[in-house]
Design a protein around this motif. Sequence first.
Motif, PDB file in Angstrom:
ATOM      1  N   ASP A 134       0.799  -1.225   0.000  1.00  0.00           N
ATOM      2  CA  ASP A 134       0.000   0.000   0.000  1.00  0.00           C
ATOM      3  C   ASP A 134       0.832   1.275   0.000  1.00  0.00           C
ATOM      4  O   ASP A 134       0.318   2.339  -0.363  1.00  0.00           O
ATOM      5  N   ILE A 135       2.082   1.189   0.430  1.00  0.00           N
ATOM      6  CA  ILE A 135       2.875   2.434   0.468  1.00  0.00           C
ATOM      7  C   ILE A 135       3.727   2.624  -0.777  1.00  0.00           C
ATOM      8  O   ILE A 135       4.406   3.630  -0.924  1.00  0.00           O
ATOM      9  N   LEU A 136       3.681   1.629  -1.691  1.00  0.00           N
ATOM     10  CA  LEU A 136       4.468   1.752  -2.918  1.00  0.00           C
ATOM     11  C   LEU A 136       3.704   2.575  -3.948  1.00  0.00           C
ATOM     12  O   LEU A 136       3.273   2.074  -4.984  1.00  0.00           O
ATOM     13  N   SER A 137       3.524   3.865  -3.630  1.00  0.00           N
ATOM     14  CA  SER A 137       2.825   4.732  -4.579  1.00  0.00           C
ATOM     15  C   SER A 137       3.224   6.176  -4.323  1.00  0.00           C
ATOM     16  O   SER A 137       3.647   6.534  -3.223  1.00  0.00           O
ATOM     17  N   ASP A 138       3.061   7.011  -5.344  1.00  0.00           N
ATOM     18  CA  ASP A 138       3.435   8.422  -5.237  1.00  0.00           C
ATOM     19  C   ASP A 138       2.668   9.135  -4.126  1.00  0.00           C
ATOM     20  O   ASP A 138       3.154  10.091  -3.533  1.00  0.00           O
ATOM     21  N   GLU A 139       1.490   8.612  -3.856  1.00  0.00           N
ATOM     22  CA  GLU A 139       0.650   9.171  -2.804  1.00  0.00           C
ATOM     23  C   GLU A 139       1.376   9.193  -1.458  1.00  0.00           C
ATOM     24  O   GLU A 139       1.132  10.049  -0.619  1.00  0.00           O
ATOM     25  N   PHE A 140       2.278   8.216  -1.265  1.00  0.00           N
ATOM     26  CA  PHE A 140       2.985   8.115   0.013  1.00  0.00           C
ATOM     27  C   PHE A 140       4.347   8.792  -0.006  1.00  0.00           C
ATOM     28  O   PHE A 140       5.034   8.829   1.005  1.00  0.00           O
ATOM     29  N   ASP A 141       4.740   9.316  -1.162  1.00  0.00           N
ATOM     30  CA  ASP A 141       6.045   9.955  -1.295  1.00  0.00           C
ATOM     31  C   ASP A 141       6.177  11.080  -0.265  1.00  0.00           C
ATOM     32  O   ASP A 141       5.358  11.992  -0.215  1.00  0.00           O
ATOM     33  N   GLY A 142       7.188  10.964   0.598  1.00  0.00           N
ATOM     34  CA  GLY A 142       7.414  11.991   1.607  1.00  0.00           C
ATOM     35  C   GLY A 142       6.694  11.763   2.922  1.00  0.00           C
ATOM     36  O   GLY A 142       6.898  12.500   3.884  1.00  0.00           O
ATOM     37  N   LYS A 143       5.826  10.733   2.966  1.00  0.00           N
ATOM     38  CA  LYS A 143       5.054  10.490   4.199  1.00  0.00           C
ATOM     39  C   LYS A 143       5.807   9.595   5.181  1.00  0.00           C
ATOM     40  O   LYS A 143       6.589   8.743   4.798  1.00  0.00           O
ATOM     41  N   GLU A 144       5.505   9.828   6.453  1.00  0.00           N
ATOM     42  CA  GLU A 144       6.081   9.037   7.531  1.00  0.00           C
ATOM     43  C   GLU A 144       5.208   7.801   7.747  1.00  0.00           C
ATOM     44  O   GLU A 144       3.994   7.914   7.870  1.00  0.00           O
ATOM     45  N   VAL A 145       5.827   6.600   7.766  1.00  0.00           N
ATOM     46  CA  VAL A 145       5.034   5.377   7.949  1.00  0.00           C
ATOM     47  C   VAL A 145       5.720   4.425   8.918  1.00  0.00           C
ATOM     48  O   VAL A 145       6.918   4.533   9.177  1.00  0.00           O
ATOM     49  N   GLU A 146       4.923   3.493   9.424  1.00  0.00           N
ATOM     50  CA  GLU A 146       5.482   2.374  10.169  1.00  0.00           C
ATOM     51  C   GLU A 146       5.151   1.100   9.403  1.00  0.00           C
ATOM     52  O   GLU A 146       4.018   0.934   8.942  1.00  0.00           O
ATOM     53  N   ILE A 147       6.141   0.234   9.244  1.00  0.00           N
ATOM     54  CA  ILE A 147       5.868  -1.052   8.595  1.00  0.00           C
ATOM     55  C   ILE A 147       6.487  -2.172   9.434  1.00  0.00           C
ATOM     56  O   ILE A 147       7.383  -1.953  10.242  1.00  0.00           O
ATOM     57  N   ARG A 148       5.952  -3.388   9.221  1.00  0.00           N
ATOM     58  CA  ARG A 148       6.433  -4.554   9.959  1.00  0.00           C
ATOM     59  C   ARG A 148       6.704  -5.668   8.963  1.00  0.00           C
ATOM     60  O   ARG A 148       5.947  -5.829   7.992  1.00  0.00           O
ATOM     61  N   GLY A 149       7.755  -6.412   9.228  1.00  0.00           N
ATOM     62  CA  GLY A 149       8.025  -7.502   8.291  1.00  0.00           C
ATOM     63  C   GLY A 149       9.296  -8.238   8.637  1.00  0.00           C
ATOM     64  O   GLY A 149       9.776  -8.199   9.780  1.00  0.00           O
ATOM     65  N   TRP A 150       9.834  -8.917   7.632  1.00  0.00           N
ATOM     66  CA  TRP A 150      11.016  -9.755   7.810  1.00  0.00           C
ATOM     67  C   TRP A 150      12.105  -9.321   6.835  1.00  0.00           C
ATOM     68  O   TRP A 150      11.813  -8.884   5.711  1.00  0.00           O
ATOM     69  N   ILE A 151      13.352  -9.446   7.254  1.00  0.00           N
ATOM     70  CA  ILE A 151      14.463  -9.056   6.387  1.00  0.00           C
ATOM     71  C   ILE A 151      14.600 -10.047   5.246  1.00  0.00           C
ATOM     72  O   ILE A 151      14.810 -11.245   5.470  1.00  0.00           O
ATOM     73  N   TYR A 152      14.423  -9.545   4.035  1.00  0.00           N
ATOM     74  CA  TYR A 152      14.507 -10.388   2.851  1.00  0.00           C
ATOM     75  C   TYR A 152      15.939 -10.392   2.297  1.00  0.00           C
ATOM     76  O   TYR A 152      16.477 -11.427   1.957  1.00  0.00           O
ATOM     77  N   ARG A 153      16.555  -9.204   2.262  1.00  0.00           N
ATOM     78  CA  ARG A 153      17.967  -9.064   1.871  1.00  0.00           C
ATOM     79  C   ARG A 153      18.559  -7.973   2.744  1.00  0.00           C
ATOM     80  O   ARG A 153      17.849  -7.057   3.161  1.00  0.00           O
ATOM     81  N   LYS A 154      19.861  -8.055   2.953  1.00  0.00           N
ATOM     82  CA  LYS A 154      20.517  -7.012   3.744  1.00  0.00           C
ATOM     83  C   LYS A 154      21.891  -6.775   3.135  1.00  0.00           C
ATOM     84  O   LYS A 154      22.625  -7.718   2.863  1.00  0.00           O
ATOM     85  N   ARG A 155      22.226  -5.502   2.897  1.00  0.00           N
ATOM     86  CA  ARG A 155      23.548  -5.177   2.359  1.00  0.00           C
ATOM     87  C   ARG A 155      24.110  -4.026   3.172  1.00  0.00           C
ATOM     88  O   ARG A 155      23.429  -3.049   3.417  1.00  0.00           O
ATOM     89  N   ARG A 156      25.341  -4.162   3.553  1.00  0.00           N
ATOM     90  CA  ARG A 156      25.949  -3.082   4.313  1.00  0.00           C
ATOM     91  C   ARG A 156      27.056  -2.434   3.497  1.00  0.00           C
ATOM     92  O   ARG A 156      27.841  -3.107   2.838  1.00  0.00           O
ATOM     93  N   THR A 157      27.075  -1.135   3.515  1.00  0.00           N
ATOM     94  CA  THR A 157      28.156  -0.433   2.852  1.00  0.00           C
ATOM     95  C   THR A 157      28.549   0.746   3.745  1.00  0.00           C
ATOM     96  O   THR A 157      27.867   1.745   3.818  1.00  0.00           O
TER      97      THR A 157
END
Length: 431
Positions: free
Chosen positions: A8-31
Amino acid sequence: MSAYRIEDILSDEFDGKEVEIRGWIYRKRRTGKLIFVVLRDSSDIVQCVVEKKIVGNEKFKSLDKVGVESSLILKGKVRKEERAPTGYEIHVDDFEIVGPSYNFPINKDKSDEFLLDNRHLWVRSREMNAILKIRDAVFEGFHEFFRERGYFETQGPMFVTGAVEGGSTLFEVPYFGKKAYLTQSSQFYLETLIFSLEKVYTIAPSFRAEKSRTRRHLTEYWHAEAEAAWYHNEDMMKDEEEMVVHIIQKVLEKRKKELKLLNRDIEFLENIDTPFPKMRYEKLVDFANEHGVEMKYGDDLGADEESAITKHFDSPVFITHYPTEIKPFYHRPDPENPSVVLCHDLLAPEGYGEVIGGGERTYKLEVLLQRMEEEGLNPDDYYWYVDLRKYGSVPHSGFGLGVDRFVWWIAGLNHIKYAIPYPRTIRRLKP
RNA sequence: GCCGCCGUAGCUUAGUAGGCUGGAGCGGCCGGCUGUUAACCGGCAGGUCCCAGGUUCGAAUCCUGGCGGCGGCGCCA
């Protein structure tokens, strides 16, 4: 703040908005001083950027330590970002590690066997997630269709005493000092119920102890079955083709994204419409021989035949009027030619093959008893089934559809074991 | 029931006409890196070569038996 679904947050409507999401780490990259976390939830994935200077040294380190599949709650600002995998990313202000995960057993190198042993973890994968959602839409489509058509949902028992199909494929279970079997089909019980409800359906497991090792067999599979009073063979076929189209439409309406993820040829599904081609068995024999598949009258369809035939169609195809001797006793012989029965199989195209078997049931007592005698069956074992022909019998028809096979075809899968969360095959009993 | 194939590190594997200390990638651990896309760079640890027996100076490799797994046919949905 309540949490959002990633989708639901993958849209221009949410661009710039503050959100909370919950989930699981699918990939992680550190640089250096950045960690890119690709977070997944049931709906989709999103890249989250964690900066050391924002979350602080301690938190940064704690995130660096945990592995993929750790569960997180995080807060941050959505930004449109072309470099991110799903077009948007979240610049994280704060996060909480809810359940850390270390050394998740599944990584990029994986064999089929390993994934089956770890199915309880592999169901989290994007592929399985997509398949499970498509499967859900298929079940939804079934229920919707049957109910709209005035069928009642009902249930038969799973513990039974006799066979519907061949007796050698029953699973025997101890039952308080007696022998019981796991049902192979709810058909006979549905037949009893039409005398009360007229049109009934069920979606239930069926069990077959076939020692099959093929890409289209399970020992426990989900069976969608229907029976309807006053229906003749062609009436049933009409409901079935409309049902198949309805379900395909439902899947296309809800699960296009998932079909794409699985590289399914979507256009092929979009072009499927009623009526389906129908071919009598005797014509099929000629057709097969004309297309380089050796087949003689009286042969049942093998995998090679089915595959060769269905590749010539871009629609499911009905095969009707099989020879009486290769079909079970309950099929109604054609009054115009008793050497064939009023039955039909539905073959899925693209080489997938049989997904439905159905037909008109014998409703006259004499004919049923004669067919049972020919097949060496004792009517006493089927007394309640025989009774139906004694007390107000009516013409009726029905069918059974292998739901897992259907999902296998709709999702374009290589093997039926991918179509069900926990497949049971001759060699696979866990997890 | 029938036909074919496989078993080497947590995972995926190379190595098998017998021969030096069984290699690699991923994952893990330690360190580095401010824009990664299943990141990259340096280092470290990790092996009952499925089990038992046999042949041989010598077996992951050959033989026999066992165990486990995979693919397909028949049958079916």
